[in-house]
Design an enzyme around this catalytic site. Structure first.
Site, short mmCIF file in Angstrom:
data_model
loop_
_atom_site.label_atom_id
_atom_site.label_comp_id
_atom_site.label_asym_id
_atom_site.label_seq_id
_atom_site.Cartn_x
_atom_site.Cartn_y
_atom_site.Cartn_z
CG ASN A 64 -2.89 -8.68 -7.95
OD1 ASN A 64 -2.15 -8.20 -8.55
ND2 ASN A 64 -4.03 -8.01 -7.62
CG ASN A 91 -7.26 -7.14 -2.09
OD1 ASN A 91 -6.54 -7.53 -0.89
ND2 ASN A 91 -6.64 -6.21 -2.74
CE1 TYR A 103 0.63 -2.28 -0.88
CE2 TYR A 103 0.79 -2.92 1.36
CZ TYR A 103 0.71 -3.32 0.03
OH TYR A 103 1.06 -4.56 -0.10
CE LYS A 106 4.18 -4.59 1.53
NZ LYS A 106 4.57 -5.44 2.48
NE ARG A 120 -9.38 -0.40 -6.63
CZ ARG A 120 -8.91 -1.48 -6.03
NH1 ARG A 120 -9.82 -2.15 -5.15
NH2 ARG A 120 -8.06 -2.26 -6.49
CB SER A 175 -3.42 -5.22 14.59
OG SER A 175 -2.97 -5.84 13.24
CG ASP A 225 2.80 -4.05 17.58
OD1 ASP A 225 1.91 -3.26 17.74
OD2 ASP A 225 3.52 -3.77 16.60
CB SER A 252 3.67 -5.40 -3.16
OG SER A 252 2.69 -5.09 -3.76
N GLY A 271 -6.49 5.00 -8.49
CA GLY A 271 -4.84 4.54 -7.99
C GLY A 271 -4.67 3.20 -8.70
C1 WQD Z 1 -7.60 -6.13 -8.71
C2 WQD Z 1 -8.36 -5.77 -9.86
C3 WQD Z 1 -9.40 -3.55 -9.50
C4 WQD Z 1 -12.14 -5.24 -6.40
C5 WQD Z 1 -3.63 -4.42 -4.45
C6 WQD Z 1 -2.16 -4.15 -3.70
C7 WQD Z 1 -1.22 -5.37 -3.87
C8 WQD Z 1 -1.74 -6.41 -3.00
C9 WQD Z 1 -2.90 -6.89 -3.73
C10 WQD Z 1 -1.49 -6.44 -0.56
C11 WQD Z 1 -8.18 -4.14 -10.13
C12 WQD Z 1 -10.42 -4.66 -9.50
C13 WQD Z 1 -11.35 -4.86 -7.33
C14 WQD Z 1 -13.61 -5.09 -6.65
C15 WQD Z 1 -12.93 -4.73 -9.11
N1 WQD Z 1 -1.90 -5.81 -1.81
N2 WQD Z 1 -11.55 -4.80 -8.53
N3 WQD Z 1 -13.87 -4.62 -7.93
O1 WQD Z 1 -5.39 -3.42 -6.47
O2 WQD Z 1 -4.14 -5.18 -8.04
O3 WQD Z 1 -3.36 -4.83 -5.65
O4 WQD Z 1 -3.94 -5.80 -3.76
O5 WQD Z 1 -0.94 -7.28 -0.48
O6 WQD Z 1 -0.18 -4.65 -3.10
O7 WQD Z 1 -1.87 -2.92 -4.70
O8 WQD Z 1 -5.73 -5.83 -6.10
O9 WQD Z 1 -7.70 -7.15 -5.85
O10 WQD Z 1 -7.76 -4.74 -5.03
O11 WQD Z 1 -7.49 -5.39 -7.71
O12 WQD Z 1 -12.90 -4.61 -10.20
O13 WQD Z 1 -14.39 -5.22 -5.88
O14 WQD Z 1 -9.73 -5.90 -9.58
O15 WQD Z 1 -10.10 -2.43 -10.04
O16 WQD Z 1 -8.23 -3.88 -11.50
P1 WQD Z 1 -4.76 -4.76 -6.71
P2 WQD Z 1 -7.11 -5.75 -6.02
#
Ligand code: WQD
Length: 340
Positions: free
Chosen positions: A180, A200, A150, A154, A296, A36, A60, A125, A298
Site C-alpha cells: 500500500n 484510499n 482492476y 494486474k 467494505r 486522464s 495515450d 500490485s 472486496g
Molecule cells: C486500506 C484499508 C480499507 C478507506 C487498494 C488496491 C491496491 C492499491 C492500493 C492502487 C482497508 C480501509 C480505506 C477509508 C477505511 N491500489 N479504509 N476507510 O484497498 O488495501 O488497496 O489501494 O494502486 O491495489 O487494492 O487500500 O487504502 O483503499 O484501504 O477504513 O475511507 O483502509 O477498508 O482495510 P487497499 P485502501
C-alpha cells in the site's frame, strides 16, 4: 551518456516520485501521460524538486501510433509502465473500460518496446494475492482469482509480460508488486492527489484532518485481527520509488538472472487501520474525527509482504518509518490547502 527511462503515467502519484528518484540517480527521464487521472500539479512539483523540466509527452498508450512516435522520437533504454486506471470500485462498475484501457495500453507498449529488445518494468500490485492466511506473502505465494477487474488486469499484464519475454529475444521484464503506497515527497511538492472522494485510506485521513471531509469511516472493526481492523503493509512512496531505481539498474546493468522477475515491494510490517489512524494523530499532534462503519466489500482481512527477495536481489529495503510517512502525508495536504 546517461541511460534514458520512459515513465508512462509519469505525472501521477507513483510516477512522479519515481521520476524524481530516477533523475536524482543520474538517469534521463521522459514523462508520458494522458492526464486522464491527474493534472499537472505533480509534474510541476517534479520540475521544482529537480530544478529542470524532464521532457513531457501528453499522449495515450491506447493510441498505437502515438506509442510508435514516442519510441522514434526518444532513445528509450527502459520503460516503467504506470499508465492504467486504478480504482478498485470503479473497475467493478465499469469492467470494459478497465480491461480495454489497462490491457490495450500495455499491449501497445510491449509491441513497440519489444521490437528492439526492451527493458520493461511493470507496476503490479499485492492485490494479485487476494485473501490469504499464509502471511507474510512471498513471490511464490499463489495468486488468488482477482476480486476486481482492476486486480485482474494486474494479473493478466503480469502474464502478458511473462509470456512476451519468452517469445521476444532480448526483451526483459520485472513486475513490482506494491503493497500500500502512502505518503509524499519530503519537499511536500508532490504527493497523492486523488480526484473526488478518495478511495484510499491515507488521503481520506489527511482530507478529514484538514477539514475537507467531515469524518473518516473505518470500514469494519470485527475482523479476526488484534484490534478488529484490517491490516496492510503500508510502504512509503519514496521508498517505493527507490525500488524502481534499483530494478531499472538491475535490468540495464545486466544483473538479471531470469528474463522475467517478480518482486514484492513492502516493508514486511503489518499495520492496522486503527494503528495507522492513531499514529497519524500522534505524530501530527491532532485528533481525527472517525467512526466505525460496516466492512467494505472486496477488502481482504490482512496482507503484508515478505520483502526478502527485493532486499537481496534489488539491494533495496524500506527505510522510512510509518510516522515519518504520515508526517509527510500531512505536510502535503497542508501544502495543497495553502495553494487553494
Ligand atoms: C486500506 C484499508 C480499507 C478507506 C487498494 C488496491 C491496491 C492499491 C492500493 C492502487 C482497508 C480501509 C480505506 C477509508 C477505511 N491500489 N479504509 N476507510 O484497498 O488495501 O488497496 O489501494 O494502486 O491495489 O487494492 O487500500 O487504502 O483503499 O484501504 O477504513 O475511507 O483502509 O477498508 O482495510 P487497499 P485502501
Amino acid at each position: 551518456m546517461a541511460k534514458q527511462v520512459l515513465v508512462s503515467g509519469g505525472a501521477g502519484f507513483i510516477g512522479s516520485h519515481v521520476t524524481v528518484e530516477l533523475a536524482q540517480a543520474g538517469y534521463d527521464v521522459v514523462v508520458a501521460d494522458n492526464f486522464s487521472n491527474c493534472d499537472k500539479t505533480c509534474y510541476e512539483g517534479v520540475c521544482r524538486i529537480l530544478g529542470k523540466r524532464p521532457p513531457l509527452v501528453e499522449m495515450d498508450f491506447c493510441d498505437k501510433a502515438a506509442v510508435e512516435k514516442l519510441f522514434s522520437d526518444y532513445q528509450i533504454d527502459a520503460v516503467i509502465h504506470f499508465a492504467a486506471f486504478k480504482a478498485v470500485g470503479e473497475s467493478v462498475a465499469e469492467p470494459v473500460k478497465y480491461y480495454k484501457n489497462n490491457l490495450l495500453s500495455f499491449l501497445n507498449l510491449l509491441e513497440v518496446a519489444s521490437v528492439k529488445g526492451g527493458n520493461v518494468l511493470f507496476s503490479s500490485s499485492a492485490t494479485v494475492y487476494g485473501e490469504t492466511d499464509q502471511l507474510p506473502v512471498t513471490e511464490q505465494s499463489p495468486r488468488q482469482s482477482a476480486t476486481s477487474p482492476y486486480g485482474n488486469t494486474k494479473q493478466i499484464c503480469e502474464d502478458i509480460l511473462r509470456d512476451s519475454v519468452k517469445a521476444y529475444l532480448g526483451l526483459k521484464g520485472i513486475a513490482l508488486r506494491y503493497f500500500n503506497p502512502i505518503g509524499a515527497h519530503p519537499s511536500a511538492l508532490i504527493g497523492e492527489l486523488p480526484r473526488g472522494v478518495p478511495n484510499n485510506l491515507v488521503p481520506f485521513i489527511t482530507q478529514t484532518a484538514i477539514g475537507k471531509r467531515a469524518c473518516l469511516s473505518i470500514f469494519g472493526n470485527d475482523y479476526p485481527t488484534p484490534d478488529g481492523t484490517c491490516q496492510r503493509d503500508y510502504i512509503d512512496i519514496v521508498d517505493l520509488a527507490r525500488a524502481h531505481v534499483c530494478a531499472v539498474a538491475r535490468m540495464l546493468d545486466g544483473k538479471m538472472e531470469q528474463a522475467y522477475e517478480i518482486y514484492n515491494v513492502g516493508t514486511g510490517r503489518p499495520v492496522s487501520v486503527l494503528e495507522l489512524v492513531t499514529a497519524f494523530e500522534k505524530v501530527n499532534g491532532l485528533k481525527l474525527n472517525y467512526k466505525f462503519a460496516p466492512r467494505r466489500p472486496g477488502d481482504v482481512t490482512a496482507i503484508w509482504a515478505d520483502p526478502t527477495l527485493a532486499n537481496e536481489k534489488l539491494g533495496w529495503k524500506a527505510t522510512r518509518t510509518v510516522e515519518q510517512t504520515l508526517a509527510s502525508a500531512w505536510a502535503w495536504e497542508k501544502h495543497l490547502a495553502e495553494k487553494q
